[in-house]
Design a protein around this motif. Sequence first.
Motif, PDB file in Angstrom:
ATOM      1  N   GLN A 205       0.832  -1.207   0.000  1.00 44.15           N
ATOM      2  CA  GLN A 205       0.000   0.000   0.000  1.00 44.15           C
ATOM      3  C   GLN A 205       0.871   1.263   0.000  1.00 44.15           C
ATOM      4  OE1 GLN A 205      -3.190  -0.011  -0.368  1.00 44.15           O
ATOM      5  NE2 GLN A 205      -3.559   2.183  -0.130  1.00 44.15           N
ATOM      6  N   GLN A 207       3.959   1.498  -1.063  1.00 45.71           N
ATOM      7  CA  GLN A 207       4.636   1.578  -2.360  1.00 45.71           C
ATOM      8  C   GLN A 207       3.700   2.141  -3.427  1.00 45.71           C
ATOM      9  OE1 GLN A 207       6.233  -2.151  -3.607  1.00 45.71           O
ATOM     10  NE2 GLN A 207       7.268  -1.329  -5.410  1.00 45.71           N
ATOM     11  N   LYS A 208       2.444   1.695  -3.398  1.00 48.45           N
ATOM     12  CA  LYS A 208       1.471   2.208  -4.357  1.00 48.45           C
ATOM     13  C   LYS A 208       1.231   3.698  -4.139  1.00 48.45           C
ATOM     14  CE  LYS A 208      -3.251   1.415  -5.955  1.00 48.45           C
ATOM     15  NZ  LYS A 208      -4.495   0.607  -5.752  1.00 48.45           N
ATOM     16  N   GLU A 209       1.078   4.100  -2.846  1.00 48.98           N
ATOM     17  CA  GLU A 209       0.864   5.515  -2.555  1.00 48.98           C
ATOM     18  C   GLU A 209       2.064   6.363  -2.975  1.00 48.98           C
ATOM     19  OE1 GLU A 209      -0.014   5.754   1.539  1.00 48.98           O
ATOM     20  OE2 GLU A 209      -2.019   4.843   1.395  1.00 48.98           O
ATOM     21  N   THR A 211       4.206   5.706  -5.376  1.00 56.56           N
ATOM     22  CA  THR A 211       4.208   5.800  -6.843  1.00 56.56           C
ATOM     23  C   THR A 211       3.184   6.828  -7.320  1.00 56.56           C
ATOM     24  OG1 THR A 211       4.835   3.475  -6.935  1.00 56.56           O
ATOM     25  CG2 THR A 211       3.999   4.455  -8.945  1.00 56.56           C
ATOM     26  N   GLU A 212       1.987   6.793  -6.715  1.00 57.04           N
ATOM     27  CA  GLU A 212       0.952   7.759  -7.107  1.00 57.04           C
ATOM     28  C   GLU A 212       1.370   9.183  -6.766  1.00 57.04           C
ATOM     29  OE1 GLU A 212      -2.545   6.489  -5.181  1.00 57.04           O
ATOM     30  OE2 GLU A 212      -2.918   4.772  -6.524  1.00 57.04           O
TER      31      GLU A 212
END
Length: 300
Positions: A205, A207-209, A211-212
């Motif tokens: 989560q 890592q996704k945040e 990247t975004e």
Amino acid sequence: EKEPVRYANLMYDRRVVRGNTYALQIIPKSAQPSPLEIQRQREARKRALARKHAKEQIQLRTPEPVEGKEHAHVQTELYLEEISDQIIEVDTECQTDAFLDRPATPLFIPAKTGKDVATQIEEGELFDFDVEVKPILEVLVGKTLEQALLEVMEEEELAQLRAQQRAYAELRNAELAEVQRLEERDRRYREEKERRKLQHMQMLQKQKETTEKIAARAFAQRYLADLIPSVFNNLRESGFFYDPIERDIETEFLPWLMAEVEETLGKKVLGRTVLDSLIRSVVEKRLDAFSDQPLSGQSE
């Protein structure tokens, strides 16, 4: 005052004789047991009840059930008996006789006649204590020894049963401790697995945040590259960016100057108004004085 008679079923009245009265045995007064024998029977009955109560107290009990289970009563007899909640009921009727039998005629005891005759019995003719008491003592001693042996065997059997019960309880406690240890280990493994899974999900989560956020930042920088200069120009034209000295003069000095000018002009206007009123009053007085002079000359 006597209580009223309450009528009820004659079968439950103690005064009514039930059954064949001819077979009724009347115990004579001489055949009744002595008070000493009655007291001995009562003491024997008390000892038997005390022995039975003691046996019930020392009776072994089944160990307490394991948590989550319970004991159940099971028939262990040779022949099984069906147990049901519905109690079997049977109706029975009884009819009293129309006429009761006549009670038994008391025994005829003739009047005492004649003379009493006595017999002399010498010492040792009827009872020899040493000879007669020997079998009684043998029976008493034998019964005492037999009862003592039975009690000793019962105590040994109870001790063995207690030892077996103690060993079973220790074995069960050891098994319960082992089961608790295995359950605790499984619980720790399960908690560690859930924790690792949660950490991995949190890492994905984050890592996704990240990247975004990086993509949003790059897009915002690209979008705001041309927007910032135009915004500053518009703000400067709209007056949001100003010279502090000029703004101070406009907001502080000019209002003060206008207020002073207005005050000065107000004083001048007030002086002019006062002067005009004075001039008007003087002119009016002069006019009144001039208007009065010709009238006085003509009268003379």
